[in-house]
Design a protein around this motif. Structure first.
Motif, PDB file in Angstrom:
ATOM      1  N   THR A  59       7.559 -13.811  36.985  1.00 42.21           N
ATOM      2  CA  THR A  59       6.805 -14.452  38.065  1.00 42.21           C
ATOM      3  C   THR A  59       6.379 -13.435  39.116  1.00 42.21           C
ATOM      4  O   THR A  59       5.234 -13.458  39.597  1.00 42.21           O
ATOM      5  N   LEU A  60       7.275 -12.519  39.461  1.00 44.78           N
ATOM      6  CA  LEU A  60       6.942 -11.503  40.461  1.00 44.78           C
ATOM      7  C   LEU A  60       5.838 -10.584  39.966  1.00 44.78           C
ATOM      8  O   LEU A  60       4.914 -10.233  40.725  1.00 44.78           O
ATOM      9  N   TRP A  61       5.911 -10.197  38.714  1.00 45.47           N
ATOM     10  CA  TRP A  61       4.860  -9.349  38.161  1.00 45.47           C
ATOM     11  C   TRP A  61       3.518 -10.069  38.155  1.00 45.47           C
ATOM     12  O   TRP A  61       2.482  -9.486  38.488  1.00 45.47           O
ATOM     13  N   LEU A  62       3.527 -11.331  37.773  1.00 47.16           N
ATOM     14  CA  LEU A  62       2.273 -12.092  37.741  1.00 47.16           C
ATOM     15  C   LEU A  62       1.680 -12.244  39.141  1.00 47.16           C
ATOM     16  O   LEU A  62       0.460 -12.137  39.322  1.00 47.16           O
ATOM     17  N   LEU A  63       2.535 -12.484  40.124  1.00 51.29           N
ATOM     18  CA  LEU A  63       2.047 -12.561  41.496  1.00 51.29           C
ATOM     19  C   LEU A  63       1.465 -11.228  41.949  1.00 51.29           C
ATOM     20  O   LEU A  63       0.461 -11.174  42.673  1.00 51.29           O
ATOM     21  N   GLY A  64       2.098 -10.132  41.527  1.00 47.93           N
ATOM     22  CA  GLY A  64       1.563  -8.815  41.849  1.00 47.93           C
ATOM     23  C   GLY A  64       0.206  -8.581  41.207  1.00 47.93           C
ATOM     24  O   GLY A  64      -0.693  -7.998  41.819  1.00 47.93           O
ATOM     25  N   PHE A  65       0.049  -9.055  39.961  1.00 46.41           N
ATOM     26  CA  PHE A  65      -1.258  -8.932  39.304  1.00 46.41           C
ATOM     27  C   PHE A  65      -2.327  -9.700  40.080  1.00 46.41           C
ATOM     28  O   PHE A  65      -3.461  -9.222  40.230  1.00 46.41           O
ATOM     29  N   VAL A  66      -1.972 -10.876  40.555  1.00 42.27           N
ATOM     30  CA  VAL A  66      -2.928 -11.674  41.319  1.00 42.27           C
ATOM     31  C   VAL A  66      -3.340 -10.948  42.598  1.00 42.27           C
ATOM     32  O   VAL A  66      -4.529 -10.915  42.954  1.00 42.27           O
ATOM     33  N   ALA A  67      -2.372 -10.339  43.273  1.00 42.36           N
ATOM     34  CA  ALA A  67      -2.678  -9.605  44.503  1.00 42.36           C
ATOM     35  C   ALA A  67      -3.604  -8.427  44.215  1.00 42.36           C
ATOM     36  O   ALA A  67      -4.586  -8.186  44.935  1.00 42.36           O
ATOM     37  N   GLY A  68      -3.308  -7.680  43.158  1.00 43.02           N
ATOM     38  CA  GLY A  68      -4.147  -6.535  42.833  1.00 43.02           C
ATOM     39  C   GLY A  68      -5.544  -6.939  42.395  1.00 43.02           C
ATOM     40  O   GLY A  68      -6.536  -6.306  42.778  1.00 43.02           O
ATOM     41  N   LEU A  69      -5.637  -7.993  41.580  1.00 43.96           N
ATOM     42  CA  LEU A  69      -6.954  -8.449  41.137  1.00 43.96           C
ATOM     43  C   LEU A  69      -7.771  -9.017  42.293  1.00 43.96           C
ATOM     44  O   LEU A  69      -9.004  -8.929  42.274  1.00 43.96           O
ATOM     45  N   THR A  70      -7.096  -9.582  43.285  1.00 42.68           N
ATOM     46  CA  THR A  70      -7.819 -10.085  44.459  1.00 42.68           C
ATOM     47  C   THR A  70      -8.544  -8.957  45.179  1.00 42.68           C
ATOM     48  O   THR A  70      -9.704  -9.106  45.606  1.00 42.68           O
ATOM     49  N   VAL A  71      -7.881  -7.818  45.299  1.00 44.31           N
ATOM     50  CA  VAL A  71      -8.526  -6.663  45.931  1.00 44.31           C
ATOM     51  C   VAL A  71      -9.713  -6.194  45.100  1.00 44.31           C
ATOM     52  O   VAL A  71     -10.789  -5.883  45.639  1.00 44.31           O
ATOM     53  N   LEU A  72      -9.543  -6.147  43.782  1.00 45.57           N
ATOM     54  CA  LEU A  72     -10.630  -5.670  42.925  1.00 45.57           C
ATOM     55  C   LEU A  72     -11.832  -6.621  42.966  1.00 45.57           C
ATOM     56  O   LEU A  72     -12.984  -6.173  42.995  1.00 45.57           O
ATOM     57  N   VAL A  73     -11.561  -7.909  42.982  1.00 44.90           N
ATOM     58  CA  VAL A  73     -12.662  -8.875  43.076  1.00 44.90           C
ATOM     59  C   VAL A  73     -13.384  -8.739  44.413  1.00 44.90           C
ATOM     60  O   VAL A  73     -14.620  -8.761  44.485  1.00 44.90           O
ATOM     61  N   GLY A  74     -12.610  -8.586  45.493  1.00 42.60           N
ATOM     62  CA  GLY A  74     -13.225  -8.400  46.801  1.00 42.60           C
ATOM     63  C   GLY A  74     -14.046  -7.124  46.863  1.00 42.60           C
ATOM     64  O   GLY A  74     -15.129  -7.099  47.466  1.00 42.60           O
ATOM     65  N   SER A  75     -13.551  -6.052  46.223  1.00 43.04           N
ATOM     66  CA  SER A  75     -14.314  -4.800  46.207  1.00 43.04           C
ATOM     67  C   SER A  75     -15.604  -4.954  45.418  1.00 43.04           C
ATOM     68  O   SER A  75     -16.648  -4.401  45.790  1.00 43.04           O
ATOM     69  N   PHE A  76     -15.542  -5.710  44.323  1.00 41.54           N
ATOM     70  CA  PHE A  76     -16.744  -5.933  43.522  1.00 41.54           C
ATOM     71  C   PHE A  76     -17.788  -6.732  44.296  1.00 41.54           C
ATOM     72  O   PHE A  76     -18.985  -6.421  44.250  1.00 41.54           O
ATOM     73  N   LEU A  77     -17.336  -7.754  45.009  1.00 40.01           N
ATOM     74  CA  LEU A  77     -18.273  -8.582  45.758  1.00 40.01           C
ATOM     75  C   LEU A  77     -18.888  -7.840  46.939  1.00 40.01           C
ATOM     76  O   LEU A  77     -19.996  -8.166  47.369  1.00 40.01           O
ATOM     77  N   SER A  78     -18.168  -6.863  47.460  1.00 37.11           N
ATOM     78  CA  SER A  78     -18.682  -6.099  48.610  1.00 37.11           C
ATOM     79  C   SER A  78     -19.019  -4.665  48.204  1.00 37.11           C
ATOM     80  O   SER A  78     -18.848  -3.731  48.992  1.00 37.11           O
ATOM     81  N   GLN A  79     -19.478  -4.492  46.982  1.00 40.15           N
ATOM     82  CA  GLN A  79     -19.736  -3.141  46.473  1.00 40.15           C
ATOM     83  C   GLN A  79     -20.851  -2.440  47.243  1.00 40.15           C
ATOM     84  O   GLN A  79     -20.818  -1.213  47.390  1.00 40.15           O
ATOM     85  N   ASP A  80     -21.814  -3.185  47.737  1.00 40.11           N
ATOM     86  CA  ASP A  80     -22.904  -2.546  48.469  1.00 40.11           C
ATOM     87  C   ASP A  80     -22.386  -1.813  49.708  1.00 40.11           C
ATOM     88  O   ASP A  80     -22.786  -0.670  49.983  1.00 40.11           O
TER      89      ASP A  80
END
Length: 205
Positions: A59-80
């Motif tokens: 569960t802790l690892w999965l939550l960590g994956f969610v946190a990391g993917l959230t940053v990557l998604v935010g970076s993709f959306l604000s790539q400009d």
């Protein structure tokens, strides 16, 4: 009694020489018994239940994956915004460079950082799946991989950290990801987790 075509009368007998029973009270002969089998039946493998330490670690690892993917998604959306900021950084490092070359270098830095972090998450997810299949070696492979993930994250802060208040959220998410992964990794080395992972070799014997 039976009559042959040539008119001779013969007695039908069984292989033992006695006539088979006939009439309404006759019983069919039982089928032959199967031969003795000397092969031992295959043992039934009993899969032990997943201990609480392993479930919490997953569960802790999965939550960590969610946190990391959230940053990557935010970076993709604000790539400009990231690419514009990186262009100024690259231009400051090599002033007077070609505009196209600066844009290409900025894109390589940005997408390289995103790809490196995503690769770390995918590799860790694969090893976590191997651990849930009770492969004990996978938890040892997570140790250097998590250390490499921390180094990649530290390097990515120079390229994926947004300006303003958003930097605080990114720092919080990245810190939470590494902390959750570290605690989850420690739980995988506790005695209950080790006994569950080693039970795979015991059952396989």
């Amino acid at each position: 009694m039976a009559y042959d075509p040539d008119g001779e009368e013969r007695l039908r007998t069984t292989p033992t020489g006695t006539a088979p029973p006939s009439g309404p009270d006759a019983q069919p002969s039982p089928p032959p018994r199967p031969g003795l089998s000397y092969a031992a039946p295959a043992p039934i493998a009993v899969v032990p239940p997943v201990p609480g330490t392993v479930r919490i670690a997953r569960t802790l690892w999965l939550l960590g994956f969610v946190a990391g993917l959230t940053v990557l998604v935010g970076s993709f959306l604000s790539q400009d915004g990231h690419l514009e900021r990186l262009r100024s950084v690259v231009d400051g490092m090599a002033p007077g460079g070609d505009a196209e070359a600066v844009s290409t270098a900025s894109g390589i830095v940005f997408w390289g950082s995103v790809g490196a972090l995503l690769l770390m998450i995918l590799l860790e997810a694969g090893l976590l799946g191997a651990i849930m299949a009770r492969h004990g070696w996978a938890r040892w492979a997570l140790v250097p991989l998590l250390a490499a993930h921390a180094v990649v994250t530290l390097l990515a802060t120079a390229f994926l950290m947004p300006e303003g208040e958003g930097a605080n959220y990114v720092t919080l998410l990245w810190g939470a990801q590494l902390l959750l992964a570290l605690v989850g990794l420690v739980l995988l080395f506790l005695p209950a987790s080790s006994a569950w992972l080693k039970s795979r070799r015991t059952v396989g014997r």
